[in-house]
Motif scaffolding. Structure first.
Motif, PDB file in Angstrom:
ATOM      1  N   LEU A   1      78.813 -23.638   5.781  1.00  0.00           N
ATOM      2  CA  LEU A   1      77.579 -22.864   5.925  1.00  0.00           C
ATOM      3  C   LEU A   1      77.402 -22.337   7.344  1.00  0.00           C
ATOM      4  N   THR A   2      77.647 -23.185   8.327  1.00  0.00           N
ATOM      5  CA  THR A   2      77.461 -22.785   9.720  1.00  0.00           C
ATOM      6  C   THR A   2      78.749 -22.332  10.373  1.00  0.00           C
ATOM      7  N   GLY A   3      79.862 -22.399   9.634  1.00  0.00           N
ATOM      8  CA  GLY A   3      81.146 -22.056  10.238  1.00  0.00           C
ATOM      9  C   GLY A   3      81.594 -23.095  11.238  1.00  0.00           C
ATOM     10  N   TYR A   4      81.205 -24.355  11.014  1.00  0.00           N
ATOM     11  CA  TYR A   4      81.574 -25.420  11.956  1.00  0.00           C
ATOM     12  C   TYR A   4      83.009 -25.885  11.671  1.00  0.00           C
ATOM     13  N   PHE A   5      83.933 -24.982  11.900  1.00  0.00           N
ATOM     14  CA  PHE A   5      85.354 -25.294  11.835  1.00  0.00           C
ATOM     15  C   PHE A   5      86.090 -24.168  12.541  1.00  0.00           C
ATOM     16  N   THR A   6      87.294 -24.437  12.939  1.00  0.00           N
ATOM     17  CA  THR A   6      88.098 -23.431  13.621  1.00  0.00           C
ATOM     18  C   THR A   6      88.826 -22.583  12.601  1.00  0.00           C
ATOM     19  N   LYS A   7      88.734 -21.297  12.754  1.00  0.00           N
ATOM     20  CA  LYS A   7      89.454 -20.410  11.848  1.00  0.00           C
ATOM     21  C   LYS A   7      90.953 -20.654  11.982  1.00  0.00           C
ATOM     22  N   TYR A   8      91.590 -20.907  10.850  1.00  0.00           N
ATOM     23  CA  TYR A   8      93.021 -21.210  10.787  1.00  0.00           C
ATOM     24  C   TYR A   8      93.362 -22.537  11.471  1.00  0.00           C
ATOM     25  N   ASP A   9      92.456 -23.521  11.351  1.00  0.00           N
ATOM     26  CA  ASP A   9      92.819 -24.881  11.771  1.00  0.00           C
ATOM     27  C   ASP A   9      93.240 -25.644  10.516  1.00  0.00           C
ATOM     28  N   CYS A  10      93.205 -26.979  10.555  1.00  0.00           N
ATOM     29  CA  CYS A  10      93.674 -27.719   9.380  1.00  0.00           C
ATOM     30  C   CYS A  10      92.648 -27.713   8.247  1.00  0.00           C
ATOM     31  N   SER A  11      91.509 -26.996   8.430  1.00  0.00           N
ATOM     32  CA  SER A  11      90.666 -26.704   7.269  1.00  0.00           C
ATOM     33  C   SER A  11      91.294 -25.595   6.438  1.00  0.00           C
ATOM     34  N   SER A  12      92.235 -24.845   7.054  1.00  0.00           N
ATOM     35  CA  SER A  12      93.015 -23.856   6.311  1.00  0.00           C
ATOM     36  C   SER A  12      94.148 -24.581   5.609  1.00  0.00           C
ATOM     37  N   ALA A  13      94.152 -24.512   4.304  1.00  0.00           N
ATOM     38  CA  ALA A  13      95.125 -25.262   3.527  1.00  0.00           C
ATOM     39  C   ALA A  13      95.391 -24.493   2.238  1.00  0.00           C
ATOM     40  N   ASP A  14      96.149 -25.103   1.338  1.00  0.00           N
ATOM     41  CA  ASP A  14      96.404 -24.461   0.056  1.00  0.00           C
ATOM     42  C   ASP A  14      95.218 -24.635  -0.887  1.00  0.00           C
ATOM     43  N   ILE A  15      94.656 -25.821  -0.891  1.00  0.00           N
ATOM     44  CA  ILE A  15      93.503 -26.144  -1.734  1.00  0.00           C
ATOM     45  C   ILE A  15      92.581 -27.054  -0.939  1.00  0.00           C
ATOM     46  N   ASN A  16      91.270 -26.845  -1.061  1.00  0.00           N
ATOM     47  CA  ASN A  16      90.298 -27.734  -0.422  1.00  0.00           C
ATOM     48  C   ASN A  16      89.455 -28.407  -1.513  1.00  0.00           C
ATOM     49  N   PRO A  17      89.803 -29.618  -1.936  1.00  0.00           N
ATOM     50  CA  PRO A  17      89.096 -30.263  -3.053  1.00  0.00           C
ATOM     51  C   PRO A  17      87.616 -30.508  -2.809  1.00  0.00           C
ATOM     52  N   ILE A  18      87.192 -30.608  -1.540  1.00  0.00           N
ATOM     53  CA  ILE A  18      85.790 -30.947  -1.268  1.00  0.00           C
ATOM     54  C   ILE A  18      85.015 -29.756  -0.717  1.00  0.00           C
ATOM     55  N   GLY A  19      85.582 -28.551  -0.797  1.00  0.00           N
ATOM     56  CA  GLY A  19      84.945 -27.390  -0.186  1.00  0.00           C
ATOM     57  C   GLY A  19      83.615 -27.008  -0.797  1.00  0.00           C
ATOM     58  N   GLY A  20      83.315 -27.496  -1.999  1.00  0.00           N
ATOM     59  CA  GLY A  20      82.040 -27.197  -2.632  1.00  0.00           C
ATOM     60  C   GLY A  20      81.115 -28.392  -2.704  1.00  0.00           C
ATOM     61  N   ILE A  21      81.378 -29.446  -1.922  1.00  0.00           N
ATOM     62  CA  ILE A  21      80.610 -30.689  -2.021  1.00  0.00           C
ATOM     63  C   ILE A  21      79.945 -30.979  -0.677  1.00  0.00           C
ATOM     64  N   SER A  22      78.697 -31.416  -0.721  1.00  0.00           N
ATOM     65  CA  SER A  22      77.946 -31.674   0.503  1.00  0.00           C
ATOM     66  C   SER A  22      78.355 -32.995   1.141  1.00  0.00           C
ATOM     67  N   LYS A  23      78.037 -33.129   2.405  1.00  0.00           N
ATOM     68  CA  LYS A  23      78.355 -34.361   3.144  1.00  0.00           C
ATOM     69  C   LYS A  23      77.641 -35.560   2.533  1.00  0.00           C
ATOM     70  N   GLU A  24      76.393 -35.373   2.122  1.00  0.00           N
ATOM     71  CA  GLU A  24      75.632 -36.487   1.553  1.00  0.00           C
ATOM     72  C   GLU A  24      76.274 -36.966   0.251  1.00  0.00           C
ATOM     73  N   ASP A  25      76.722 -36.036  -0.590  1.00  0.00           N
ATOM     74  CA  ASP A  25      77.386 -36.427  -1.837  1.00  0.00           C
ATOM     75  C   ASP A  25      78.732 -37.094  -1.557  1.00  0.00           C
ATOM     76  N   LEU A  26      79.415 -36.647  -0.516  1.00  0.00           N
ATOM     77  CA  LEU A  26      80.701 -37.268  -0.181  1.00  0.00           C
ATOM     78  C   LEU A  26      80.504 -38.712   0.284  1.00  0.00           C
ATOM     79  N   LYS A  27      79.448 -38.958   1.023  1.00  0.00           N
ATOM     80  CA  LYS A  27      79.161 -40.331   1.441  1.00  0.00           C
ATOM     81  C   LYS A  27      78.885 -41.218   0.231  1.00  0.00           C
ATOM     82  N   SER A  28      78.102 -40.701  -0.710  1.00  0.00           N
ATOM     83  CA  SER A  28      77.825 -41.467  -1.928  1.00  0.00           C
ATOM     84  C   SER A  28      79.101 -41.696  -2.728  1.00  0.00           C
ATOM     85  N   PHE A  29      79.972 -40.697  -2.736  1.00  0.00           N
ATOM     86  CA  PHE A  29      81.245 -40.829  -3.446  1.00  0.00           C
ATOM     87  C   PHE A  29      82.103 -41.932  -2.832  1.00  0.00           C
ATOM     88  N   LEU A  30      82.138 -42.006  -1.510  1.00  0.00           N
ATOM     89  CA  LEU A  30      82.941 -43.055  -0.865  1.00  0.00           C
ATOM     90  C   LEU A  30      82.364 -44.440  -1.140  1.00  0.00           C
TER      91      LEU A  30
END
Length: 668
Positions: A469-498
């Motif tokens: 949402l805020t672009g808090y990542f570097t363009k073409y860093d390791c957020s650039s990948a083939d697939i991002n499984p968590i790209g549509g999931i919020s941080k709060e939901d990821l914490k609950s998932f863990l």
């Protein structure tokens, strides 16, 4: 209808352009339905073909009986919002209550020349069947409403409804309500799997009678064909019809196509009473666990020891758990797929950790700014899930790149902590991040080769929806990948998932990961400890960012209307001035970094407030970042000034400003 009927609905894993595979799955579902004695089998949307009529392409439901096409029913309401652009491919049928007779295409091998086409229902000797197609169920004037008033008793819905976290209850409630008021049986079929785009179809077939759920298909399944059948009676329909009033019907009744066929037999004396069941809803944590899987030679994940990359690792581990259980249950297709991926025709997975070691490689990419804590957390989690783990130091590569820069310019940039400027500090962080992406792809391509094994690995990303949402990542860093499984999931939901994974998979390493503050570890350590945190860099907490994201996408708020809502939502925690600062900071960051969405890694769509890439979020990606009018309006309200009357009247955002003034209980 007062006799017994046996019906079947199914979820199929249909892929675009996979003609032979799609046909095979359709035929298999028909065989299963027949084996259960079903007189009617319902499949998902577009399982056969679109129909051309007068050179216009329609999305249609085709109804067959004994090698004869009874009816072609075109879709009347198109899905053309969010992830869907159905109007690119089809036109809606807008001629209500109209029945045509059209020629059957030459490539369709049936012994007939024409077929009824249009807004019709099927009338058999003992009942009447109506059809809805996907989006029509969600429409305020759903076709089932009028069909129910005109005596239709069995409603069918062929759907391709994508999965989102917490969405299943919306489907269930809509379908229950469809038969609660007018009675009848509602069959719902849905696609299952991924058809090559970013959404995932989760199945969820069901049968509902008079508002009661009587059969539930699997929401997530590794099977290509899932059939749900029921054997019930619809005797309560006549009672519910008493509530109907003839004056509510349309002036022009729905055309009935008469069919010489009975769903029930004359000797059905003893009618079974339907038994309602309680729908099993998956928790959001389970839905994340069961999200789509991908078939490659394996996966490589840069594992930082934080919540995001650990969530991606747990999703892969969960996939291995599901695959092992499916093989144990005798699923031959899954076993064949696993053997193909690992390149061993005799392999038989016994344990998720053992399968994980074969297909999953994790690597911790350390720099001089990395702490021992994150390194040990990554290593401990990798040991517990069973991945093949590597430690890679990137300092040599970073210094080599900076050395090239120094030779050309004669300058060596410094971190802010060492006296450098903001530009130097940011550039030094970005070069570390981009080196990690280059190394991730290098090891993905050659790590199996180095071990004497064939194939390559798919690089997995781990940037959550809030950071995008805020672009808090570097363009073409390791957020650039083939697939991002968590790209549509919020941080709060990821914490609950863990937290869910700690108990579900016995992964105690996740507890220390959850307790650590999120950090990129791209700036120098202070006395060996991390001094940089994500929330400090973003200027807001992840919880606040999730709220802002939903207001931006779902509520369609601009800066001013978002501020007006948040001063009430956060009134107990933040002053209007503090809310104003957060809103303005978000929109500055959002507009500055929106261009990153043009290159964002494809991700599974899981949240309705996902920023998406620019193919699906059709807002601009180049903005004027100053937002002068909106920010001035926010400042005037935040410091208690009253908006001028002419200022409000002469703006296109009159409604937003009026709401703001009303909130302050002032008159203009």
């Amino acid at each position: 209808m007062g006799r017994k009927v046996t019906l079947a609905t199914c979820s199929l894993n249909q892929w675009a352009l996979d003609f032979e595979g799609n046909l095979e799955r359709i035929l298999k579902s028909i065989e299963i339905a027949k084996a259960h004695g079903a007189k009617y089998r319902l499949g998902p949307e577009l399982e056969i073909w679109p129909i051309m009529h007068h050179n216009v392409r329609y999305n249609c439901r085709v109804l067959f009986l004994n090698r004869k096409i009874l009816l072609i029913r075109p879709k009347m309401v198109m899905a053309n919002h969010g992830n869907y652009r159905e109007l690119r491919w089809f036109s809606p049928w807008n001629q209500l209550r109209l029945r045509l007779s059209v020629f059957i295409p030459l490539f369709v091998c049936v012994h007939q020349v024409t077929v009824p086409f249009g807004d019709c229902v099927l009338s058999t000797k003992d009942t009447c069947i109506g059809t809805e197609i996907c989006e029509e169920l969600w429409n305020p004037r759903s076709p089932h409403i009028q069909m129910g008033l005109e005596g239709v008793e069995i409603f069918t819905n062929s759907s391709a409804s994508h999965h989102e976290l917490r969405k299943a209850d919306q489907r269930v409630n809509l379908i229950k309500s469809a038969t609660t008021k007018s009675g009848g049986i509602y069959l719902y079929a849905n696609q299952r799997g991924c058809d090559g785009d970013r959404v995932y179809y989760d199945g969820c077939a069901m049968v509902v009678i008079n508002g009661d759920i009587v059969a539930q298909g699997a929401q997530f399944s590794l099977n290509d064909v899932v059939c749900t059948d029921m054997e019930r009676a619809g005797s309560e329909k006549a009672y519910l019809q008493i509530r109907l009033y003839s004056h509510l019907r349309e002036p022009k009744p729905c055309h009935r196509v008469k069919v010489d066929f009975s769903f029930s037999s004359g000797d059905d004396i003893f009618l079974p009473t339907h038994q309602p069941i309680t729908w099993h809803f998956h928790t959001p944590e389970e839905e994340i666990r069961y999200q789509p899987t991908f078939h490659f030679a394996g996966f490589l994940l840069p594992l930082s020891g934080g919540v995001d990359s650990s969530s991606t690792a747990c999703i892969v581990h969960s996939m291995c758990t599901l695959l092992c259980q499916a093989v144990k249950d005798g699923n031959g297709q899954v076993l064949e797929d696993v053997r193909r991926v690992v390149g061993d025709d005799s392999y038989h997975p016994q344990h998720p950790g053992e399968l994980c070691a074969r297909i999953f490689t994790t690597c911790y990419m350390a720099s001089e700014n990395s702490s021992e804590d994150t390194c040990s957390r990554a290593r401990e989690l990798a040991n517990q899930i069973g991945s093949t783990h590597m430690n890679i130091n990137i300092d040599m590569a970073v210094k080599g790149i900076l050395g090239i820069f120094s030779v050309v310019t004669g300058r060596w940039p410094q971190f802010r902590a060492n006296g450098g400027s903001h530009r130097e500090n940011l550039a030094l962080q970005n070069v570390q991040a981009r080196v990690r992406m280059v190394l991730a792809y290098l090891f993905a391509q050659l790590s199996l080769w180095a071990r004497g094994k064939p194939g390559g690995l798919l690089v997995l990303g781990s940037a959550n929806v809030d950071e995008s949402l805020t672009g808090y990542f570097t363009k073409y860093d390791c957020s650039s990948a083939d697939i991002n499984p968590i790209g549509g999931i919020s941080k709060e939901d990821l914490k609950s998932f863990l937290l869910y994974c700690v108990e579900q998979f016995q992964l105690p390493a996740l507890r220390s990961i959850l307790s650590a503050p999120p950090t990129a570890e791209l700036e120098p350590l202070t006395d060996g400890q991390v001094s940089q945190t994500d929330e400090a860099d973003m200027g807001m907490t992840y919880t606040e960012l999730s709220v802002i994201g939903r207001l931006r996408k779902i509520s369609k708020c601009g800066p001013f209307s978002m501020f007006c809502k948040l001063i009430h939502m956060w009134k107990d925690a933040l002053s209007p001035t503090e809310v104003a600062q957060k809103v303005k900071h978000f929109f500055r960051m959002y507009s500055m970094n929106r261009h990153k969405m043009t290159t964002v890694t494809p991700s599974y769509h899981a949240e309705s407030y996902s920023p998406d890439d620019n193919r699906f979020d059709l807002r601009p990606f180049l903005y004027n970042t100053r937002w002068t009018w909106q920010f001035r309006c926010i400042d005037q309200v935040a410091i208690g000034q009253q908006l001028p009357f002419h200022f409000i009247l002469n703006t296109c955002q009159w409604r937003e400003a009026r709401l703001s003034v009303q909130m302050k209980c002032t008159r203009v």
